[in-house]
Design an enzyme around this catalytic site. Structure first.
Site: not given
Ligand code: 13P
Length: 259
Positions: A9-10, A95, A168
Site C-alpha cells: 500500500n503506497w 483503511h 491492522e
Molecule cells: P505501515 O506498514 O507503514 O505501518 O502501514 C501499514 C498500513 O497502513 C498498510 O495499509
C-alpha cells in the site's frame, strides 16, 4: 496450500519518476515468487501505468479506494467498473486513514464491500482498533462491529467467501511497533470463530492479513503462523530494495516450512 498475499500500500506516495526509477526492481520481484502473490496499490493515477509492466507476472493491482456509485454525477470519484477496466483485482476498503480523514463510516464501507463482491473484484477489508480502544479491551467488539455491518447489509455470511480481512491495529500503523503475535492470533481466531458460527465452510476461503509496521526485522514474528495468509505493508513497500529483501525472507521461510 493458500498462496501468501503481500499487498504493497503506497498510500499517497509515488510519481512517474519514482516508478520509472524502480520499475526494474518491481519487475524483478516476480523472479522470487513461488509461495507468494504480490499486489501493488499505488495511487489511482498510476495503476494503469504500472499495469503495463506487470502483465504476465504474479504481481497484480490493488486500488486504495472505490466509490459506491457505478456512474453518474459524482465528481472526483472512481467506480468499480473503471478499476476493472484497467486490470485491478483487489480493492482496499475500510483503511483507518479513510475512516479517520475522510469520515468513512461502517455503513459506507459495508456498501463498498458488497458492491465490490457483486462486481467480481476482491475486497481487502481493513479492521482494527485504536490505542484507546485497545486500552479498554474493546478490540474484539470493534472488529466484530466492523464485520457485523457487512453481515447486516448483505444478510448473507457467504459474502465473505473469497475476500480478505486485514487486521491492522491503528496504533501499529506507521508507529514502528508491531502488535503482539498472541493478540493477533487471538483476534484472528475470534473473527474466524464468529464467521464460522454462521457457516463453517467459507472460513477456509477467507484470507487474513496482518498490517502495521511490518519490516525485515520483525517479520519473523508472523511467519510460521498458519492463520496469517499475508501482509498489508505501507512504508517498507516504498523502498523497493527493502521490500524485495522482505519478500525474499517470506519466500525462504515458506519454502522451508511448507514445501
Ligand atoms: P505501515 O506498514 O507503514 O505501518 O502501514 C501499514 C498500513 O497502513 C498498510 O495499509
Amino acid at each position: 496450500m493458500k498462496k501468501f498475499l503481500i499487498t504493497a500500500n503506497w498510500k499517497l506516495n509515488g510519481s512517474y519518476n519514482f516508478i520509472n526509477k524502480n520499475i526494474d526492481l518491481i519487475k524483478k520481484i516476480n523472479d522470487y515468487l513461488h509461495f507468494c502473490h504480490i499486489s501493488l496499490a499505488p495511487p489511482y493515477v498510476y495503476l494503469n501505468y504500472i499495469n503495463q509492466f506487470i502483465k504476465n507476472t504474479s504481481i497484480s493491482l490493488t486500488a486504495q479506494n472505490v466509490d459506491i456509485h457505478l456512474k453518474g454525477s459524482f465528481t472526483g470519484e472512481t467506480s468499480i467498473n473503471m478499476l476493472k477496466d484497467i486490470g485491478v483485482k483487489y480493492i482496499i476498503i475500510g483503511h483507518s486513514e479513510r475512516r479517520l480523514y475522510h469520515n468513512e463510516n461502517i455503513n459506507l464501507i459495508a456498501k463498498k464491500f458488497i458492491l465490490i463482491k457483486e462486481h467480481g473484484l476482491i475486497p481487502i477489508l481493513c479492521i482494527g482498533e485504536t490505542k484507546e480502544q485497545k486500552k479498554y479491551k474493546l478490540t474484539e467488539k470493534i472488529c466484530i462491529n466492523q464485520i457485523n455491518s457487512i453481515l447486516k447489509l448483505s444478510n448473507n455470511v457467504n459474502i465473505f467467501e473469497n475476500t480478505i480481512i486485514a487486521y491492522e491495529p491503528i496504533w501499529a500503523i506507521g508507529s514502528g511497533k508491531i502488535a503482539n503475535i498472541d493478540e493477533v492470533k487471538n483476534i484472528i481466531f475470534f473473527i474466524r470463530k464468529y464467521i464460522s458460527s454462521f457457516n463453517k465452510k467459507i472460513i477456509e476461503n477467507i484470507y487474513f492479513q496482518y498490517g502495521g509496521s511490518v519490516d525485515y526485522s520483525n517479520i519473523d514474528n508472523f511467519l510460521n503462523k498458519t492463520y496469517i495468509n499475508g501482509f498489508l505493508i505501507g512504508k517498507v513497500s516504498l523502498k523497493l530494495k527493502n521490500f524485495i529483501f522482505l519478500v525474499k525472507k517470506i519466500e525462504k521461510n515458506l519454502n522451508s516450512n511448507w514445501s
